[in-house]
Scaffold this motif. Sequence first.
Motif, mmCIF file in Angstrom:
data_model
loop_
_atom_site.group_PDB
_atom_site.id
_atom_site.type_symbol
_atom_site.label_atom_id
_atom_site.label_comp_id
_atom_site.label_asym_id
_atom_site.label_seq_id
_atom_site.Cartn_x
_atom_site.Cartn_y
_atom_site.Cartn_z
ATOM 1 N N GLY A 56 0.803 -1.225 0.000
ATOM 2 C CA GLY A 56 0.000 0.000 0.000
ATOM 3 C C GLY A 56 0.835 1.274 0.000
ATOM 4 N N PRO A 57 1.779 1.419 0.943
ATOM 5 C CA PRO A 57 2.540 2.672 1.006
ATOM 6 C C PRO A 57 3.296 2.967 -0.291
ATOM 7 C CG PRO A 57 2.942 1.335 2.977
ATOM 8 C CD PRO A 57 2.112 0.494 2.058
ATOM 9 N N GLU A 58 3.900 1.934 -0.864
ATOM 10 C CA GLU A 58 4.669 2.117 -2.098
ATOM 11 C C GLU A 58 3.767 2.645 -3.230
ATOM 12 O OE1 GLU A 58 6.863 -1.524 -2.859
ATOM 13 O OE2 GLU A 58 6.650 -1.172 -5.031
ATOM 14 N N TYR A 59 2.603 2.051 -3.383
ATOM 15 C CA TYR A 59 1.685 2.493 -4.443
ATOM 16 C C TYR A 59 1.193 3.921 -4.198
ATOM 17 C CZ TYR A 59 1.322 -1.911 -6.992
ATOM 18 O OH TYR A 59 1.582 -3.005 -7.776
ATOM 19 N N ILE A 60 0.892 4.206 -2.950
ATOM 20 C CA ILE A 60 0.363 5.534 -2.621
ATOM 21 C C ILE A 60 1.446 6.595 -2.825
ATOM 22 C CG2 ILE A 60 -0.457 6.928 -0.651
ATOM 23 C CD1 ILE A 60 -2.083 4.342 0.160
ATOM 24 N N LEU A 61 2.668 6.278 -2.432
ATOM 25 C CA LEU A 61 3.765 7.234 -2.652
ATOM 26 C C LEU A 61 4.075 7.369 -4.137
ATOM 27 C CD1 LEU A 61 6.141 6.450 0.352
ATOM 28 C CD2 LEU A 61 4.787 8.531 -0.029
ATOM 29 N N ASN A 62 4.062 6.258 -4.865
ATOM 30 C CA ASN A 62 4.322 6.336 -6.311
ATOM 31 C C ASN A 62 3.247 7.125 -7.049
ATOM 32 O OD1 ASN A 62 6.698 4.969 -6.136
ATOM 33 N ND2 ASN A 62 5.840 2.974 -6.702
ATOM 34 N N ALA A 63 2.063 7.216 -6.455
ATOM 35 C CA ALA A 63 0.999 8.016 -7.078
ATOM 36 C C ALA A 63 1.208 9.510 -6.829
ATOM 37 C CB ALA A 63 -0.366 7.568 -6.545
ATOM 38 N N GLY A 64 2.263 9.848 -6.090
ATOM 39 C CA GLY A 64 2.578 11.275 -5.900
ATOM 40 C C GLY A 64 2.015 11.861 -4.616
ATOM 41 N N PHE A 65 1.743 11.010 -3.639
ATOM 42 C CA PHE A 65 1.077 11.488 -2.427
ATOM 43 C C PHE A 65 1.853 12.604 -1.723
ATOM 44 C CE2 PHE A 65 -0.158 10.970 2.131
ATOM 45 C CZ PHE A 65 -1.473 11.363 1.994
ATOM 46 N N GLU A 66 3.163 12.438 -1.619
ATOM 47 C CA GLU A 66 3.936 13.441 -0.868
ATOM 48 C C GLU A 66 3.806 14.823 -1.529
ATOM 49 O OE1 GLU A 66 8.169 12.769 -0.419
ATOM 50 O OE2 GLU A 66 8.297 14.338 1.109
ATOM 51 N N LYS A 67 3.900 14.857 -2.838
ATOM 52 C CA LYS A 67 3.786 16.122 -3.564
ATOM 53 C C LYS A 67 2.381 16.719 -3.411
ATOM 54 C CE LYS A 67 5.711 18.229 -7.574
ATOM 55 N NZ LYS A 67 4.833 18.309 -8.761
ATOM 56 N N GLN A 68 1.382 15.831 -3.411
ATOM 57 C CA GLN A 68 0.002 16.308 -3.257
ATOM 58 C C GLN A 68 -0.171 17.016 -1.912
ATOM 59 O OE1 GLN A 68 -2.764 13.049 -4.019
ATOM 60 N NE2 GLN A 68 -1.444 12.280 -5.653
ATOM 61 N N ILE A 69 0.464 16.471 -0.887
ATOM 62 C CA ILE A 69 0.346 17.081 0.444
ATOM 63 C C ILE A 69 1.174 18.368 0.509
ATOM 64 C CG2 ILE A 69 0.739 16.724 2.933
ATOM 65 C CD1 ILE A 69 -1.589 15.058 1.610
ATOM 66 N N SER A 70 2.373 18.340 -0.090
ATOM 67 C CA SER A 70 3.191 19.562 -0.007
ATOM 68 C C SER A 70 2.561 20.686 -0.823
ATOM 69 C CB SER A 70 4.648 19.300 -0.401
ATOM 70 O OG SER A 70 4.722 18.835 -1.715
ATOM 71 N N SER A 71 1.838 20.343 -1.885
ATOM 72 C CA SER A 71 1.216 21.423 -2.658
ATOM 73 C C SER A 71 0.036 22.054 -1.912
ATOM 74 C CB SER A 71 0.809 20.946 -4.053
ATOM 75 O OG SER A 71 -0.221 20.015 -3.930
ATOM 76 N N LEU A 72 -0.354 21.440 -0.797
ATOM 77 C CA LEU A 72 -1.378 22.069 0.052
ATOM 78 C C LEU A 72 -0.748 22.985 1.106
ATOM 79 C CD1 LEU A 72 -3.649 18.912 0.503
ATOM 80 C CD2 LEU A 72 -4.259 20.999 -0.749
ATOM 81 N N GLY A 73 0.566 23.175 0.997
ATOM 82 C CA GLY A 73 1.224 24.130 1.889
ATOM 83 C C GLY A 73 1.910 23.480 3.090
ATOM 84 N N TRP A 74 2.033 22.156 3.084
ATOM 85 C CA TRP A 74 2.715 21.468 4.180
ATOM 86 C C TRP A 74 4.160 21.192 3.779
ATOM 87 C CZ3 TRP A 74 0.146 20.032 8.759
ATOM 88 C CH2 TRP A 74 -1.253 20.195 8.739
ATOM 89 N N THR A 75 5.078 21.298 4.746
ATOM 90 C CA THR A 75 6.385 20.700 4.489
ATOM 91 C C THR A 75 6.231 19.218 4.805
ATOM 92 O OG1 THR A 75 7.106 21.121 6.738
ATOM 93 C CG2 THR A 75 7.701 22.768 5.104
ATOM 94 N N THR A 76 6.873 18.395 4.012
ATOM 95 C CA THR A 76 6.664 16.951 4.179
ATOM 96 C C THR A 76 8.002 16.235 4.268
ATOM 97 O OG1 THR A 76 6.639 16.700 1.784
ATOM 98 C CG2 THR A 76 4.510 16.900 2.865
ATOM 99 N N GLN A 77 7.969 15.103 4.906
ATOM 100 C CA GLN A 77 9.086 14.168 4.821
ATOM 101 C C GLN A 77 8.510 12.779 4.980
ATOM 102 O OE1 GLN A 77 11.626 13.897 8.322
ATOM 103 N NE2 GLN A 77 10.368 15.482 9.296
ATOM 104 N N VAL A 78 9.187 11.802 4.396
ATOM 105 C CA VAL A 78 8.725 10.416 4.495
ATOM 106 C C VAL A 78 9.599 9.704 5.514
ATOM 107 C CG1 VAL A 78 8.409 8.244 3.248
ATOM 108 C CG2 VAL A 78 7.899 10.421 2.114
ATOM 109 N N LYS A 79 8.966 8.994 6.436
ATOM 110 C CA LYS A 79 9.713 8.216 7.434
ATOM 111 C C LYS A 79 9.317 6.744 7.290
ATOM 112 C CE LYS A 79 9.980 11.978 10.767
ATOM 113 N NZ LYS A 79 9.761 12.414 12.148
ATOM 114 N N SER A 80 10.281 5.869 7.370
ATOM 115 C CA SER A 80 10.006 4.442 7.149
ATOM 116 C C SER A 80 10.531 3.605 8.306
ATOM 117 C CB SER A 80 10.645 4.000 5.831
ATOM 118 O OG SER A 80 10.168 4.815 4.776
ATOM 119 N N PRO A 81 9.787 3.591 9.410
ATOM 120 C CA PRO A 81 10.297 2.914 10.612
ATOM 121 C C PRO A 81 10.455 1.395 10.460
ATOM 122 C CG PRO A 81 8.027 3.662 10.936
ATOM 123 C CD PRO A 81 8.489 4.250 9.646
ATOM 124 N N LEU A 82 9.867 0.817 9.417
ATOM 125 C CA LEU A 82 10.000 -0.644 9.262
ATOM 126 C C LEU A 82 11.126 -1.024 8.305
ATOM 127 C CD1 LEU A 82 6.269 -1.830 9.161
ATOM 128 C CD2 LEU A 82 7.773 -1.479 11.125
#
Length: 318
Positions: free
Chosen positions: A34-60
Amino acid sequence: MTDTIEYKFHPSKKAAIITAPFSGGQPKGGVELGPEYILNAGFEKQISSLGWTTQVKSPLEGTNYESLKTNEKDKYGVKNAQIVSECCKRIHDSVYSSLEAGELPITIGGDHSIGTATVSAALEHNEDTCVLWIDAHADINTPLTTESGNLHGCPISFILGIDKESYPPEFSWVPAKLKANKLAFIGLRDVDDGEKKILREHKIPSFSMYHVDKYGIGKVVEMALDKVNPERKSPIHLSYDVDAIDPSFVPATGTRVEGGLSLREGLFIAEEVAQTGLLSSMDIVETNPLLAETEEHILDTVSAACAIGRCAMGQTLL
Ligand SMILES: NC(=[NH2+])NCCC[C@H](N)C(=O)O
Ligand SMILES: [Mn+2]
Ligand SMILES: [Mn+2]
């Protein structure tokens, strides 16, 4: 409807996208993608374009829990307690440190067993936090009531501390800080008998599809917030299982149940939570790309998961 939403608990608009590629809370493979597909769909950019600074963390990252998965129940009546617990501990620590650092954690699953981690971290950070659990299922079985033994059907009981004596020792680290009056469900339509009994006994506000049809989604969200957050000042943890939305819109998920929310109703919930300005943390879980029968199924499901996140993070229609 305001253009930009003030996030009271995250005024500096910092977000952390926490990946939880884990499937051990249920038997089907694929939800760990799930996470890989959602990130590959551009999720991080979608959130940052709403005015958030973003970072991806992968604790596993660097762990190997998937390969240790079995389909055997232990003597407590549940499956994979060890790996679910270890994986939850890592996600818990990641969510907690994000919150302490002033970031809004969006945990992307993976199956819903990780709700144990995210909700307990949210409550440790701020014990006033209330929880909206959007799901076709109540996920409130205990080791005593579960028939499947799948731990994605149990996270809420662990956080509430229901039937505590019955838990495998692996879960003794979980702080049971949630109070039954700080939790509400929306979207329910497949609740086990043992779970119904628990919902009644603990008087947990539970809005099923019956209520959505009867009152409309707008009223239902308002009623749910009136129950758990009457003064509209507590932080909200939104735990969103994509199977709350009807399988015609979200087919690629492990436990589909007919008669769910329309896509718009599903997104409305996230939009309305955003409008409160009280969103503090969230989960988007149970996207399983391998259960899609067509490419379109994958696209629909992944797009819906991304849209839930965007709506909660402040995307408006106008
Ligand atoms: N997160 C989910 N999709 N949960 C489904 C749970 C189904 C069922 N109530 C069980 O305990 O096995
Ligand atoms: Mn579910
Ligand atoms: Mn769930």
